[in-house]
Design an enzyme around this catalytic site. Sequence first.
Site, PDB file in Angstrom:
ATOM      1  N   ASP A  86      45.567  27.510  -1.345  1.00 39.33           N
ATOM      2  CA  ASP A  86      45.904  27.874  -2.593  1.00 39.33           C
ATOM      3  C   ASP A  86      47.229  28.163  -2.790  1.00 39.33           C
ATOM      4  O   ASP A  86      47.924  28.531  -1.893  1.00 39.33           O
ATOM      5  CB  ASP A  86      45.010  29.216  -2.699  1.00 39.33           C
ATOM      6  CG  ASP A  86      45.243  29.849  -3.976  1.00 39.33           C
ATOM      7  OD1 ASP A  86      44.792  29.247  -4.895  1.00 39.33           O
ATOM      8  OD2 ASP A  86      45.936  30.871  -4.203  1.00 39.33           O
ATOM      9  N   ASN A 132      49.458  29.450 -13.271  1.00 41.37           N
ATOM     10  CA  ASN A 132      48.778  28.191 -12.438  1.00 41.37           C
ATOM     11  C   ASN A 132      47.381  28.315 -12.320  1.00 41.37           C
ATOM     12  O   ASN A 132      47.330  28.858 -11.166  1.00 41.37           O
ATOM     13  CB  ASN A 132      49.553  27.604 -11.692  1.00 41.37           C
ATOM     14  CG  ASN A 132      49.451  26.244 -11.413  1.00 41.37           C
ATOM     15  OD1 ASN A 132      48.632  25.281 -12.085  1.00 41.37           O
ATOM     16  ND2 ASN A 132      49.592  25.785 -10.079  1.00 41.37           N
ATOM     17  N   HIS A 153      42.027  24.625  -4.469  1.00 40.52           N
ATOM     18  CA  HIS A 153      43.022  24.730  -5.678  1.00 40.52           C
ATOM     19  C   HIS A 153      43.175  23.401  -6.148  1.00 40.52           C
ATOM     20  O   HIS A 153      43.707  22.461  -5.757  1.00 40.52           O
ATOM     21  CB  HIS A 153      44.487  25.281  -5.091  1.00 40.52           C
ATOM     22  CG  HIS A 153      45.682  25.220  -6.186  1.00 40.52           C
ATOM     23  ND1 HIS A 153      46.385  26.440  -6.467  1.00 40.52           N
ATOM     24  CD2 HIS A 153      45.939  24.444  -6.944  1.00 40.52           C
ATOM     25  CE1 HIS A 153      47.154  26.039  -7.468  1.00 40.52           C
ATOM     26  NE2 HIS A 153      47.072  24.831  -7.794  1.00 40.52           N
ATOM     27  N   ASP A 157      43.166  36.367  -8.787  1.00 39.59           N
ATOM     28  CA  ASP A 157      44.224  35.383  -8.510  1.00 39.59           C
ATOM     29  C   ASP A 157      45.184  36.449  -8.613  1.00 39.59           C
ATOM     30  O   ASP A 157      46.457  36.012  -9.023  1.00 39.59           O
ATOM     31  CB  ASP A 157      44.422  34.339  -9.167  1.00 39.59           C
ATOM     32  CG  ASP A 157      45.200  33.350  -8.635  1.00 39.59           C
ATOM     33  OD1 ASP A 157      45.846  33.625  -7.802  1.00 39.59           O
ATOM     34  OD2 ASP A 157      45.697  32.198  -9.192  1.00 39.59           O
ATOM     35  N   HIS A 197      39.955  29.495  -9.343  1.00 37.84           N
ATOM     36  CA  HIS A 197      40.493  29.624 -10.833  1.00 37.84           C
ATOM     37  C   HIS A 197      40.151  28.500 -11.537  1.00 37.84           C
ATOM     38  O   HIS A 197      41.346  27.817 -12.097  1.00 37.84           O
ATOM     39  CB  HIS A 197      42.175  29.965 -10.576  1.00 37.84           C
ATOM     40  CG  HIS A 197      42.833  29.283  -9.476  1.00 37.84           C
ATOM     41  ND1 HIS A 197      42.769  27.839  -9.517  1.00 37.84           N
ATOM     42  CD2 HIS A 197      43.726  29.459  -8.711  1.00 37.84           C
ATOM     43  CE1 HIS A 197      43.381  27.434  -8.713  1.00 37.84           C
ATOM     44  NE2 HIS A 197      44.075  28.464  -7.907  1.00 37.84           N
ATOM     45  N   LEU A 200      48.394  39.186  -1.390  1.00 37.87           N
ATOM     46  CA  LEU A 200      48.989  40.358  -0.932  1.00 37.87           C
ATOM     47  C   LEU A 200      50.545  40.389  -0.348  1.00 37.87           C
ATOM     48  O   LEU A 200      51.105  41.263  -0.050  1.00 37.87           O
ATOM     49  CB  LEU A 200      48.294  41.055   0.104  1.00 37.87           C
ATOM     50  CG  LEU A 200      46.705  41.342  -0.048  1.00 37.87           C
ATOM     51  CD1 LEU A 200      45.824  41.883   0.970  1.00 37.87           C
ATOM     52  CD2 LEU A 200      46.584  42.463  -1.314  1.00 37.87           C
ATOM     53  N   ARG A 201      50.775  39.205  -0.002  1.00 43.62           N
ATOM     54  CA  ARG A 201      52.459  38.724  -0.182  1.00 43.62           C
ATOM     55  C   ARG A 201      53.000  39.186   1.271  1.00 43.62           C
ATOM     56  O   ARG A 201      54.148  38.990   1.664  1.00 43.62           O
ATOM     57  CB  ARG A 201      53.284  39.479  -1.089  1.00 43.62           C
ATOM     58  CG  ARG A 201      52.906  39.249  -2.673  1.00 43.62           C
ATOM     59  CD  ARG A 201      53.243  37.431  -2.814  1.00 43.62           C
ATOM     60  NE  ARG A 201      52.838  37.282  -4.423  1.00 43.62           N
ATOM     61  CZ  ARG A 201      52.415  36.055  -4.836  1.00 43.62           C
ATOM     62  NH1 ARG A 201      52.222  35.026  -3.858  1.00 43.62           N
ATOM     63  NH2 ARG A 201      52.589  35.838  -5.939  1.00 43.62           N
ATOM     64  N   ASN A 241      49.267  32.128   1.512  1.00 38.52           N
ATOM     65  CA  ASN A 241      50.537  31.575   1.354  1.00 38.52           C
ATOM     66  C   ASN A 241      51.669  32.612   1.465  1.00 38.52           C
ATOM     67  O   ASN A 241      52.368  33.028   0.442  1.00 38.52           O
ATOM     68  CB  ASN A 241      50.533  30.841  -0.084  1.00 38.52           C
ATOM     69  CG  ASN A 241      50.259  31.887  -1.251  1.00 38.52           C
ATOM     70  OD1 ASN A 241      49.603  32.961  -1.058  1.00 38.52           O
ATOM     71  ND2 ASN A 241      50.850  31.517  -2.392  1.00 38.52           N
ATOM     72  N   HIS A 297      54.624  39.423  -8.559  1.00 36.09           N
ATOM     73  CA  HIS A 297      56.123  39.023  -8.600  1.00 36.09           C
ATOM     74  C   HIS A 297      57.135  39.957  -9.023  1.00 36.09           C
ATOM     75  O   HIS A 297      56.819  41.034 -10.044  1.00 36.09           O
ATOM     76  CB  HIS A 297      56.432  37.918  -9.591  1.00 36.09           C
ATOM     77  CG  HIS A 297      55.662  36.525  -8.961  1.00 36.09           C
ATOM     78  ND1 HIS A 297      56.034  35.837  -7.846  1.00 36.09           N
ATOM     79  CD2 HIS A 297      54.803  35.768  -9.600  1.00 36.09           C
ATOM     80  CE1 HIS A 297      55.105  34.819  -7.983  1.00 36.09           C
ATOM     81  NE2 HIS A 297      54.212  34.877  -8.911  1.00 36.09           N
TER      82      HIS A 297
HETATM   83 ZN   LIG Z   1      46.053  32.237  -6.000  1.00 36.07          ZN
END
Ligand SMILES: [Zn+2]
Length: 420
Positions: free
Chosen positions: A153, A279, A180, A306, A233, A65-66, A96, A310
Amino acid sequence: MNILIKNGSVIDPANKIDGKLDILVSDGKITKLGKPGSLSSDGSQVVDAADKLIVPGLIDMHVHLREPGFEYKETIATGTAAAKAGGFTSVCCMPNTNPVNDNRSITEFILSQAREGSARVYPIGAITKGSKGEELAEMGELHQAGCVAVSDDGRPLMNAALMRRAMEYSKIFDTLIISHCEDSTLSDKGVMNEGAISTELGLRGIPCSAEDVMTARDISLAEFTGCRLHLAHVSTVGSVNLIREAKKRGVKVTAETCPHYFTLTDEAVRGYDPMAKMNPPLRTADDVAAIKQGLKDGTIDVIATDHAPHGMDEKSGEFDNVPFGIVGLETALGLTLKLVQEGVLSMTEAIRKLSMNPASILKLNKGSLTIGADADITIIDPDGDWTVDALQFKSRSRNTPFDGWKLKGRAVQTIVGGKI
Ligand SMILES: [Zn+2]
């Protein structure tokens, strides 16, 4: 407020329901299920779901969700709006962000922002401080603050001894570890799958073994420690085989894959399309076949997106330099329904992997239409043809390789806690 959802076909794998039923929602809860026409509508808002499927609200256990830190890519508000548009009533957000969600104050910030959101948000905390892979984060504090799992992750946790300690520690709180799987010494600045196409295109490759050796390591550690491990993933034949064998031995391992790994191959990278850079990378047709088989036979429990937003400026340019990742919340259901149309999954199996299974892995009291449960409900038009138009996304970002794709089936109404 009461809502009566009429004339729809209900699919609720948790309660083994697959048939025509009306559903009454009162005060945010599911209060009655009944034969079509049997429930009184007085005072209720009536939703006519004729020719539609009514399923437990979809749960995406892997999104970015950034917020905080990268609000130009996505915010909790825009990310949950995208979730709702895609049929997801709950999402789990990876840690992250900037700062990384490795402590109580960040978790609490995310939860407070989520209160205004369009879908429920369940934060995932970091395994290590700053996700740097050096020192364990306070798992107990994260658990108490509301994190439903821990993961670094976006990066692999390369230190095996530290992963072992995290797994041992996780057992105290029965915390789910989400891995991950990537050996960064093998992926080593690669930008796409290593194989004939990477050679042809002159791009640095990431071998399948970068994923497989880490899958093997983490399964081995989970078997040794007895912790609950979830693999994010999954993209390779090797991982699918390792997980299948581990499950047979009784290891407490579960796994997810994402729609791009059962829909696209590394052929999509031809033309150096930055939207085909993710990735783990898009793999070969053999890997896609293995992922589909893994979904079919239950080796892969969950379909997650995932969702990795961006900005267009950073996601355009030379393939080598653009960041990894695509958005997925608004295309996941349509791409999953392709598996149903191809006969890979039954509709019930598809819904199970999008709702009941993530709920049970995360121990969320979600993923069913049980009387008394929160009224998190997704109404799907299984036959509606539509064209993906990234410009229409509710997400703040548009990075998708599926723009312009024609899909059949989408969410037409997403009800969260009885709110339409
Ligand atoms: Zn991810």
